[in-house]
Design a protein around this motif. Structure first.
Motif, mmCIF file in Angstrom:
data_model
loop_
_atom_site.group_PDB
_atom_site.id
_atom_site.type_symbol
_atom_site.label_atom_id
_atom_site.label_comp_id
_atom_site.label_asym_id
_atom_site.label_seq_id
_atom_site.Cartn_x
_atom_site.Cartn_y
_atom_site.Cartn_z
ATOM 1 N N TYR A 223 0.834 -1.200 0.000
ATOM 2 C CA TYR A 223 0.000 0.000 0.000
ATOM 3 C C TYR A 223 0.872 1.255 0.000
ATOM 4 C CZ TYR A 223 -3.530 -3.384 1.575
ATOM 5 O OH TYR A 223 -4.366 -4.466 1.684
ATOM 6 N N TRP A 224 1.978 1.192 0.740
ATOM 7 C CA TRP A 224 2.900 2.323 0.759
ATOM 8 C C TRP A 224 3.504 2.558 -0.624
ATOM 9 C CZ3 TRP A 224 5.027 6.586 2.316
ATOM 10 C CH2 TRP A 224 6.316 6.904 1.902
ATOM 11 N N MET A 291 -9.718 3.507 12.930
ATOM 12 C CA MET A 291 -8.985 4.698 12.503
ATOM 13 C C MET A 291 -8.643 5.587 13.690
ATOM 14 S SD MET A 291 -10.672 5.840 8.855
ATOM 15 C CE MET A 291 -12.383 5.759 9.427
ATOM 16 N N THR A 294 -5.891 3.916 15.710
ATOM 17 C CA THR A 294 -4.612 4.005 15.016
ATOM 18 C C THR A 294 -4.026 5.407 15.123
ATOM 19 O OG1 THR A 294 -5.251 2.260 13.466
ATOM 20 C CG2 THR A 294 -3.479 3.740 12.774
ATOM 21 N N HIS A 298 -0.374 5.966 16.712
ATOM 22 C CA HIS A 298 0.696 6.465 15.859
ATOM 23 C C HIS A 298 1.240 7.807 16.334
ATOM 24 C CE1 HIS A 298 0.704 3.990 11.946
ATOM 25 N NE2 HIS A 298 0.209 3.245 12.918
ATOM 26 N N LEU A 350 -2.692 5.138 4.152
ATOM 27 C CA LEU A 350 -3.717 4.658 5.076
ATOM 28 C C LEU A 350 -5.078 4.586 4.387
ATOM 29 C CD1 LEU A 350 -2.688 6.666 8.269
ATOM 30 C CD2 LEU A 350 -1.896 4.430 7.477
ATOM 31 N N ALA A 353 -5.070 1.440 2.363
ATOM 32 C CA ALA A 353 -5.233 0.268 3.238
ATOM 33 C C ALA A 353 -6.683 0.132 3.695
ATOM 34 C CB ALA A 353 -4.310 0.388 4.445
ATOM 35 N N LEU A 354 -7.299 1.246 4.049
ATOM 36 C CA LEU A 354 -8.696 1.204 4.483
ATOM 37 C C LEU A 354 -9.614 0.793 3.332
ATOM 38 C CD1 LEU A 354 -10.834 1.744 6.646
ATOM 39 C CD2 LEU A 354 -10.832 4.151 5.938
ATOM 40 N N PHE A 365 -6.983 -2.847 9.349
ATOM 41 C CA PHE A 365 -6.452 -1.496 9.569
ATOM 42 C C PHE A 365 -6.149 -1.251 11.047
ATOM 43 C CE2 PHE A 365 -6.490 3.039 10.107
ATOM 44 C CZ PHE A 365 -5.961 3.541 8.937
ATOM 45 N N VAL A 373 -0.453 -0.991 10.030
ATOM 46 C CA VAL A 373 -0.296 0.119 9.081
ATOM 47 C C VAL A 373 0.867 1.016 9.507
ATOM 48 C CG1 VAL A 373 -2.656 0.156 8.195
ATOM 49 C CG2 VAL A 373 -2.122 1.357 10.318
ATOM 50 N N GLY A 376 2.614 3.848 7.462
ATOM 51 C CA GLY A 376 2.116 5.216 7.346
ATOM 52 C C GLY A 376 2.670 6.160 8.393
#
Length: 550
Positions: A223-224, A291, A294, A298, A350, A353-354, A365, A373, A376
């Motif tokens: 995804y990155w 979300m 996360t 993060h 992100l 990924a979602l 996620f 994740v 991110g």
């Protein structure tokens, strides 16, 4: 007259340099401060190429020391044996492991150089984290100048989530290094000063290797790479074909593993645990909670998430979203170009990924306390660094100091205030009578629990292990203690908070099993001590009860 900018320039830069140095120093100081947790000891088992030789304990006692050699490299006398170990490593990965091979293969090489001690095994990951900090400085300098590079490097160095994973024997810290390196290489190719041909070739090779390394270390890093491709197209569309060649070359390196290893892993994967709940509203709520959680992990709490309830994390995440939205708004007014790049690197991965979760009906996620994740994280921290350097505020120096102080406080409190030495305490209980035949009774067959015992308990002591699923534990314990050929003078009952596999469905059922086991033990033994062992997560919680003949 000295301007405010000149007044604060030297102190701020000195503070940032000190923060970077402290981030490196603390990594060295705390390198071996914690036991291997559940997944780390499994990393060691895979890296040693011994996973294929692991057999789950039967419902009879086994000699615990028989498992200890599985956490070291097998005896190798030449190239043939080394090849056999490497093949065993790859076979073990495709059999049960959901991650690619590069992390385990690199740790296998490191294992040959250093041995399997906690400190030395984490040393390579720590070194990669120092490299990630250096890459962050390079990225920040390209985008914002010297001080901006220092801000970004200091924030990455003290980031609570990244600090924890940089000293964790798993693939999450190394994938952050690959993310930071690929970002720096791409921006060098785009914004670097008219490089010579050899410099372009060098940075292209670094970029190709970095994106391939990311995908071969952690599958969701794909995804990155997708987000990075979009960023390259948006900010440097005139050279789209050169960037396209680089991305294709990086993907080509991954193809052999994708054709051989990935299909086998997919056949053995347990995707059911990631299923989203039924119903549109329930699914939407789950994703929203993931979300928010996360965001909190993060940007603020890091590994403290294992000790905080979900509602607290959701609330912290909501506050973080509001503050972060405010930063984005203020930057959009004055630094829209730089902010756009930050959003492409920090938010787009992100979002992808979602979207993949929603499309597949899965929920990955918010899985794993932010680590699913973690690719991110550098982009999200970059946006914070951009705001600290570019926002038009009179109290910029205090904002920088406050951000560093918060990160240092959260990280320091995690490593100073939350020791994790549970299995050392189990070994201490064994070593109270190191020559006495002892049975460790474990109502779980989880291989992480078994291998942690094998790593930390004295292999010279006469210790047998009875590791059984909870439902079968009382019967197996009764049979073992009734066997006249196995007279144990001490029984250590290790009762885990999470047995991991085949856990009782209700607390009533679990309590009934424990009462039955207690009754069996008390027929011939008496309790001499009880300890509650606790670390930083449920997998670290045990009740250790010592029984001796009555």
């Amino acid at each position: 007259m000295t301007t405010p900018h000149r007044l604060f320039r030297f102190p701020v830069e000195a503070l940032l340099l000190g923060a970077i140095a402290l981030a490196v120093l603390l990594r060295i100081v705390w390198l071996g401060s914690r036991e291997f947790w559940y997944d780390e000891v499994l990393s060691l088992l895979f890296a040693a190429g011994q996973r294929i030789f692991y057999d789950s304990p039967e419902e009879v006692p086994v000699t615990l020391a028989n498992y200890t050699p599985l956490l070291s490299l097998p005896a190798e006398s030449g190239a043939k044996e080394i090849v056999q170990t490497t093949v065993g490593l790859l076979r073990g990965i495709v059999g049960v492991e959901p991650h690619p091979f590069l992390f385990y293969l690199s740790q296998n090489v490191w294992l040959r150089l250093t041995g399997n001690g906690e400190t030395v095994q984490r040393l390579m990951g720590m070194g990669l984290s120092v490299g990630a900090i250096a890459c962050s400085y390079g990225t920040g300098k390209l985008l914002m100048g010297h001080r901006g590079g220092l801000i970004y490097a200091a924030l990455m160095g003290l980031s609570p989530l990244y600090f924890f994973h940089s000293l964790n024997l798993r693939m999450y810290g190394p994938v952050v290094f690959w993310v930071c390196l690929s970002t720096l290489a791409l921006l060098q190719l785009i914004y670097g000063d008219r490089p010579r041909l050899w410099q372009t070739v060098l940075w292209s090779a670094v970029f190709i290797g970095a994106i391939a390394g990311a995908m071969l270390t952690f599958y969701p890093a794909f995804y990155w790479v997708m987000a990075l491709a979009v960023a390259a197209l948006v900010i440097d569309r005139k050279r789209w074909w050169q960037h396209g060649v680089r991305f294709v070359a990086g993907g080509a390196i991954v193809v052999p593993w994708a054709m051989w290893g990935l299909p086998q892993q997919l056949r053995n994967a347990d995707f059911g645990r990631f299923n989203a709940p039924p119903g549109i509203l329930a699914t939407a709520l789950t994703h929203a909670q993931g979300m928010l959680k996360t965001m909190a992990i993060h940007l603020l709490v890091g590994d403290w998430a294992t000790s905080l309830s979900d509602p607290v994390l959701w609330a912290l995440g909501a506050i973080g979203v509001l503050l972060w939205a405010g930063m984005v708004w203020t930057l959009w007014q004055r630094e829209s170009r730089l902010l756009s790049l930050g959003l492409l690197l920090g938010v787009l991965p992100l979002v992808i990924a979602l979207a993949a979760d929603i499309a597949s009906g899965k929920f990955t996620f918010g899985f794993g306390n932010g680590r699913s994740v973690i690719f991110g994280l550098p982009g999200m921290v970059l946006i914070l660094a951009i705001w600290l350097e570019k926002a038009r505020v009179n109290w910029r120096s205090w904002a920088i100091l406050g951000a560093l102080f918060i990160y240092l406080g959260v990280t320091g409190a995690d490593f100073i205030g939350r020791d994790r030495q549970m299995f050392h305490q189990i070994n201490a209980a064994v070593n109270q009578a190191p020559d006495t035949p002892t049975l460790i009774a474990l109502n779980s067959k989880a291989w992480g629990h078994v291998m942690r015992l094998a790593y930390y308990v004295n292999p010279e002591a006469p210790v047998d292990l009875l590791a059984v699923h909870p439902g079968s534990f009382p019967q197996a314990l009764e049979t073992t203690l009734a066997d006249p050929n196995q007279p144990y003078e001490r029984v250590l009952w290790l009762d885990p908070a999470r047995s991991v596999w085949e856990e009782p469905e209700t607390k009533i059922e679990a309590d009934a099993i424990r009462q039955q086991a207690t009754g069996i033990l008390e027929e011939g033994y008496q309790v001499t001590s009880t300890q509650s062992l606790a670390g930083t997560m449920d997998l670290d919680k045990f009740t250790l009860t010592l029984y001796e003949p009555s």
